[in-house]
Motif scaffolding. Structure first.
Motif, PDB file in Angstrom:
ATOM      1  N   HIS A  78      78.632  54.877  59.373  1.00  0.00           N
ATOM      2  CA  HIS A  78      78.269  53.593  58.773  1.00  0.00           C
ATOM      3  C   HIS A  78      77.218  53.885  57.698  1.00  0.00           C
ATOM      4  CE1 HIS A  78      76.860  49.518  58.202  1.00  0.00           C
ATOM      5  NE2 HIS A  78      77.767  49.054  59.056  1.00  0.00           N
ATOM      6  N   PRO A  79      77.616  53.956  56.422  1.00  0.00           N
ATOM      7  CA  PRO A  79      76.697  54.420  55.375  1.00  0.00           C
ATOM      8  C   PRO A  79      75.430  53.578  55.251  1.00  0.00           C
ATOM      9  CG  PRO A  79      78.957  54.427  54.569  1.00  0.00           C
ATOM     10  CD  PRO A  79      78.972  53.716  55.876  1.00  0.00           C
ATOM     11  N   GLN A  80      75.587  52.248  55.225  1.00  0.00           N
ATOM     12  CA  GLN A  80      74.408  51.406  55.026  1.00  0.00           C
ATOM     13  C   GLN A  80      73.440  51.533  56.197  1.00  0.00           C
ATOM     14  OE1 GLN A  80      73.550  50.114  52.434  1.00  0.00           O
ATOM     15  NE2 GLN A  80      75.219  49.327  51.201  1.00  0.00           N
ATOM     16  N   ARG A  81      73.961  51.560  57.411  1.00  0.00           N
ATOM     17  CA  ARG A  81      73.094  51.667  58.581  1.00  0.00           C
ATOM     18  C   ARG A  81      72.336  52.996  58.560  1.00  0.00           C
ATOM     19  NH1 ARG A  81      76.471  51.335  63.701  1.00  0.00           N
ATOM     20  NH2 ARG A  81      76.883  49.255  62.807  1.00  0.00           N
ATOM     21  N   SER A  82      73.040  54.081  58.285  1.00  0.00           N
ATOM     22  CA  SER A  82      72.390  55.388  58.237  1.00  0.00           C
ATOM     23  C   SER A  82      71.373  55.453  57.106  1.00  0.00           C
ATOM     24  CB  SER A  82      73.443  56.491  58.051  1.00  0.00           C
ATOM     25  OG  SER A  82      74.356  56.516  59.122  1.00  0.00           O
ATOM     26  N   LEU A  92      65.299  64.463  61.188  1.00  0.00           N
ATOM     27  CA  LEU A  92      65.984  65.712  61.522  1.00  0.00           C
ATOM     28  C   LEU A  92      67.204  65.478  62.411  1.00  0.00           C
ATOM     29  CD1 LEU A  92      62.987  68.163  62.079  1.00  0.00           C
ATOM     30  CD2 LEU A  92      64.421  67.862  60.056  1.00  0.00           C
ATOM     31  N   LEU A  93      67.145  64.484  63.278  1.00  0.00           N
ATOM     32  CA  LEU A  93      68.315  64.181  64.108  1.00  0.00           C
ATOM     33  C   LEU A  93      69.473  63.626  63.291  1.00  0.00           C
ATOM     34  CD1 LEU A  93      66.822  62.646  67.386  1.00  0.00           C
ATOM     35  CD2 LEU A  93      67.875  64.890  67.073  1.00  0.00           C
ATOM     36  N   HIS A  94      69.177  63.032  62.131  1.00  0.00           N
ATOM     37  CA  HIS A  94      70.218  62.432  61.289  1.00  0.00           C
ATOM     38  C   HIS A  94      70.458  63.224  60.006  1.00  0.00           C
ATOM     39  CE1 HIS A  94      69.013  59.068  63.903  1.00  0.00           C
ATOM     40  NE2 HIS A  94      70.214  58.578  63.694  1.00  0.00           N
ATOM     41  N   ARG A  95      69.987  64.451  59.966  1.00  0.00           N
ATOM     42  CA  ARG A  95      70.128  65.222  58.723  1.00  0.00           C
ATOM     43  C   ARG A  95      71.580  65.549  58.401  1.00  0.00           C
ATOM     44  NH1 ARG A  95      68.492  68.733  62.718  1.00  0.00           N
ATOM     45  NH2 ARG A  95      69.452  70.819  62.788  1.00  0.00           N
ATOM     46  N   ARG A  96      72.433  65.653  59.416  1.00  0.00           N
ATOM     47  CA  ARG A  96      73.850  65.919  59.162  1.00  0.00           C
ATOM     48  C   ARG A  96      74.498  64.750  58.418  1.00  0.00           C
ATOM     49  NH1 ARG A  96      76.007  70.064  62.492  1.00  0.00           N
ATOM     50  NH2 ARG A  96      74.455  70.919  63.933  1.00  0.00           N
ATOM     51  N   CYS A 111      64.550  63.700  52.172  1.00  0.00           N
ATOM     52  CA  CYS A 111      65.362  62.621  52.729  1.00  0.00           C
ATOM     53  C   CYS A 111      65.754  61.616  51.651  1.00  0.00           C
ATOM     54  CB  CYS A 111      64.591  61.936  53.846  1.00  0.00           C
ATOM     55  SG  CYS A 111      65.500  60.607  54.676  1.00  0.00           S
ATOM     56  N   TYR A 112      64.807  61.212  50.807  1.00  0.00           N
ATOM     57  CA  TYR A 112      65.107  60.287  49.721  1.00  0.00           C
ATOM     58  C   TYR A 112      66.132  60.882  48.757  1.00  0.00           C
ATOM     59  CZ  TYR A 112      61.552  56.703  50.614  1.00  0.00           C
ATOM     60  OH  TYR A 112      60.837  55.669  51.143  1.00  0.00           O
ATOM     61  N   GLN A 113      66.004  62.156  48.460  1.00  0.00           N
ATOM     62  CA  GLN A 113      66.953  62.797  47.547  1.00  0.00           C
ATOM     63  C   GLN A 113      68.364  62.769  48.113  1.00  0.00           C
ATOM     64  OE1 GLN A 113      65.325  66.680  46.678  1.00  0.00           O
ATOM     65  NE2 GLN A 113      63.384  65.803  45.991  1.00  0.00           N
ATOM     66  N   GLY A 114      68.479  62.929  49.432  1.00  0.00           N
ATOM     67  CA  GLY A 114      69.793  62.851  50.048  1.00  0.00           C
ATOM     68  C   GLY A 114      70.341  61.445  50.117  1.00  0.00           C
ATOM     69  N   VAL A 115      69.483  60.493  50.471  1.00  0.00           N
ATOM     70  CA  VAL A 115      69.926  59.098  50.595  1.00  0.00           C
ATOM     71  C   VAL A 115      70.382  58.541  49.252  1.00  0.00           C
ATOM     72  CG1 VAL A 115      69.107  56.758  51.023  1.00  0.00           C
ATOM     73  CG2 VAL A 115      68.592  58.555  52.664  1.00  0.00           C
ATOM     74  N   PHE A 116      69.608  58.811  48.212  1.00  0.00           N
ATOM     75  CA  PHE A 116      69.914  58.253  46.894  1.00  0.00           C
ATOM     76  C   PHE A 116      70.753  59.187  46.036  1.00  0.00           C
ATOM     77  CE2 PHE A 116      65.929  56.091  48.101  1.00  0.00           C
ATOM     78  CZ  PHE A 116      66.391  54.793  48.074  1.00  0.00           C
ATOM     79  N   ARG A 117      71.083  60.344  46.578  1.00  0.00           N
ATOM     80  CA  ARG A 117      71.878  61.348  45.844  1.00  0.00           C
ATOM     81  C   ARG A 117      71.278  61.591  44.460  1.00  0.00           C
ATOM     82  NH1 ARG A 117      77.959  59.307  46.502  1.00  0.00           N
ATOM     83  NH2 ARG A 117      76.935  57.276  46.480  1.00  0.00           N
ATOM     84  N   TYR A 152      69.620  53.021  55.622  1.00  0.00           N
ATOM     85  CA  TYR A 152      68.404  52.251  55.828  1.00  0.00           C
ATOM     86  C   TYR A 152      67.575  52.787  56.986  1.00  0.00           C
ATOM     87  CZ  TYR A 152      69.882  48.909  52.350  1.00  0.00           C
ATOM     88  OH  TYR A 152      70.238  48.323  51.162  1.00  0.00           O
ATOM     89  N   LEU A 153      68.207  53.392  57.970  1.00  0.00           N
ATOM     90  CA  LEU A 153      67.440  54.034  59.043  1.00  0.00           C
ATOM     91  C   LEU A 153      66.633  55.196  58.484  1.00  0.00           C
ATOM     92  CD1 LEU A 153      66.724  54.493  62.024  1.00  0.00           C
ATOM     93  CD2 LEU A 153      68.794  55.889  62.213  1.00  0.00           C
ATOM     94  N   LEU A 154      67.254  56.017  57.653  1.00  0.00           N
ATOM     95  CA  LEU A 154      66.562  57.159  57.065  1.00  0.00           C
ATOM     96  C   LEU A 154      65.478  56.708  56.089  1.00  0.00           C
ATOM     97  CD1 LEU A 154      69.670  59.458  56.530  1.00  0.00           C
ATOM     98  CD2 LEU A 154      67.718  59.940  58.021  1.00  0.00           C
ATOM     99  N   ILE A 155      65.759  55.661  55.307  1.00  0.00           N
ATOM    100  CA  ILE A 155      64.746  55.142  54.386  1.00  0.00           C
ATOM    101  C   ILE A 155      63.541  54.618  55.162  1.00  0.00           C
ATOM    102  CG2 ILE A 155      64.252  53.260  52.780  1.00  0.00           C
ATOM    103  CD1 ILE A 155      67.044  53.593  51.650  1.00  0.00           C
ATOM    104  N   ALA A 156      63.798  53.905  56.254  1.00  0.00           N
ATOM    105  CA  ALA A 156      62.700  53.357  57.052  1.00  0.00           C
ATOM    106  C   ALA A 156      61.845  54.471  57.631  1.00  0.00           C
ATOM    107  CB  ALA A 156      63.260  52.471  58.163  1.00  0.00           C
ATOM    108  N   ALA A 157      62.488  55.507  58.168  1.00  0.00           N
ATOM    109  CA  ALA A 157      61.732  56.616  58.766  1.00  0.00           C
ATOM    110  C   ALA A 157      60.923  57.356  57.707  1.00  0.00           C
ATOM    111  CB  ALA A 157      62.687  57.564  59.477  1.00  0.00           C
ATOM    112  N   ALA A 158      61.548  57.653  56.568  1.00  0.00           N
ATOM    113  CA  ALA A 158      60.844  58.373  55.504  1.00  0.00           C
ATOM    114  C   ALA A 158      59.706  57.540  54.930  1.00  0.00           C
ATOM    115  CB  ALA A 158      61.825  58.773  54.408  1.00  0.00           C
ATOM    116  N   SER A 159      59.916  56.238  54.787  1.00  0.00           N
ATOM    117  CA  SER A 159      58.871  55.375  54.246  1.00  0.00           C
ATOM    118  C   SER A 159      57.701  55.260  55.217  1.00  0.00           C
ATOM    119  CB  SER A 159      59.439  53.988  53.945  1.00  0.00           C
ATOM    120  OG  SER A 159      60.481  54.061  52.990  1.00  0.00           O
TER     121      SER A 159
END
Length: 380
Positions: free
Chosen positions: A278-282, A256-260, A119-125, A284-291
């Protein structure tokens, strides 16, 4: 005359389709364009890997048990199943009360670390991002060091409580992530992934300095601190499993629900916004879940490195670059990887036990050499 589909109207000919997620290939004339999804054979391979790790982890140890008998005894745990395993009452107790909780904890922790890493690899590219990128490790290390040092000063009253160290690691991890977010937000509304990464580096350095100071002032407790920092899956009963399981479920469901969305984010924020995301919203949601998942894993097992890098990288190389493939497979293979690594840690130098973090580090070094030699394009 060639009629262009509606989704291509308004885009010059030859312009790549930004809406096509990463890991897909354009189809030929007359073909249906389908994004690269999770193939059944890879999903089946992940499930088989988990089952193999489960049976191997329960069978192998100071007292070796027949894998067939262990598998039968594990099936007896299912409602309505009654098989003759041939194990004695003592061996059944070893399976259900000692080894099975440890293996299940390894599956949960490994799955969380690998899922968070992907997830981090995808969020931070950034394919080198890992679950500890935002200061989780430093925050947990400082909190646990403080608890052990203060507990020693209080006659061991704090460290004698079974939930104190895991709770301290959990709170310290989330506190470090919160500090990273606040520091990254200080730059204004335009917060890029690079800003968060730099903030994570700064927070990690600050917290690591605090931990070093505590270790220097309380040198008598260094051995106890390092035994936690090197990682372990030692567990008595199902207590740690019950603590981690809710966070595992929550993290897995959200990510997994937001993997797309990670595939859409890979084309850039401007393109993602034009596609209705909404890039920022998505992000930070993924960062929060992964963290949150990483903090739960660290609280139960200490700091186990390289799982969040090795497993997603391997899945990307073998199964595809779409995060709809990487994330679920990373969760399955990450759990199997850590459970099997734990088998090596507790049997390679029996009756002594090697810290599991040492084993994953020994595997992580050669892995990066392999990546640098055969898949340089993945790192660019």
């Amino acid at each position: 005359m060639t009629v262009r589909p509606a989704e291509y109207v308004g885009r010059p000919a030859g312009t790549p389709d930004a809406s096509r997620p990463a890991g897909t290939r354009p189809a030929g004339p007359g073909a249906t364009v389908r994004p690269a999804g999770l193939r059944k054979r890879w999903l089946a391979a992940g499930v088989v890997a988990v089952l193999v790790a489960l049976v191997a982890g329960v069978s192998l140890g100071p007292v070796s048990l027949p894998p067939g008998s262990v598998a039968a005894e594990l099936l007896n745990l299912l409602p309505g199943v009654h098989l003759e395993s041939g194990l004695t009452e003592r061996e059944i107790a070893i399976v259900t009360e000692l080894r099975l909780p440890r293996v299940v904890l390894g599956l949960l922790v490994g799955g969380l670390l690998a899922l968070a890493g992907g997830c981090y690899q995808g969020v931070f590219r950034n394919p080198l991002a890992d679950p500890y990128l935002l200061g989780v490790a430093a925050g947990a290390g400082l909190a646990v060091t403080a608890v052990i040092a203060l507990g020693a000063g209080a006659g061991g009253a704090l460290t004698g409580m079974p939930v104190t160290i895991p709770l301290a690691a959990f709170v310290g991890s989330l506190g470090a992530v919160a500090m990273t977010y606040l520091l990254g937000a200080a730059g204004g509304r335009d917060r890029s992934p690079a800003t968060l990464i730099l903030a994570g580096v700064a927070v990690s350095a600050f917290l690591a300095a605090g931990q070093t100071y505590l270790l220097q002032r309380h040198s008598d407790n260094i051995q106890q601190v390092y035994s936690w920092l090197l990682g372990r899956l030692a567990t008595a009963g199902w207590h740690d499993v019950r603590l981690v399981l809710p966070y595992f479920v929550l993290t897995a469901v959200v990510v997994l629900l937001h993997r797309r969305e990670l595939d859409v984010l890979s084309v850039g924020d401007d393109e993602a916004t034009s596609l209705g995301l909404h890039p920022q919203r998505s992000r930070y949601l993924l960062i929060a879940a992964a963290s949150l998942g990483t903090a739960a894993a660290v609280s139960a097992s200490g700091l186990i490195g390289f799982v969040g890098i090795i497993v997603p990288h391997t899945v990307r190389l073998l199964a595809g670059s779409s995060y709809r493939v990487i994330l679920p497979l990373s969760m399955l293979f990450g759990g199997a990887f850590l459970a099997l690594t734990d088998v090596v840690a507790r049997t390679a130098a029996a009756p002594a036990e090697i810290p599991i973090g040492v084993v994953t580090a020994l595997l992580g070094g050669p892995f990066f050499v392999l990546v640098l030699r055969t898949a340089r394009r993945v790192l660019t």
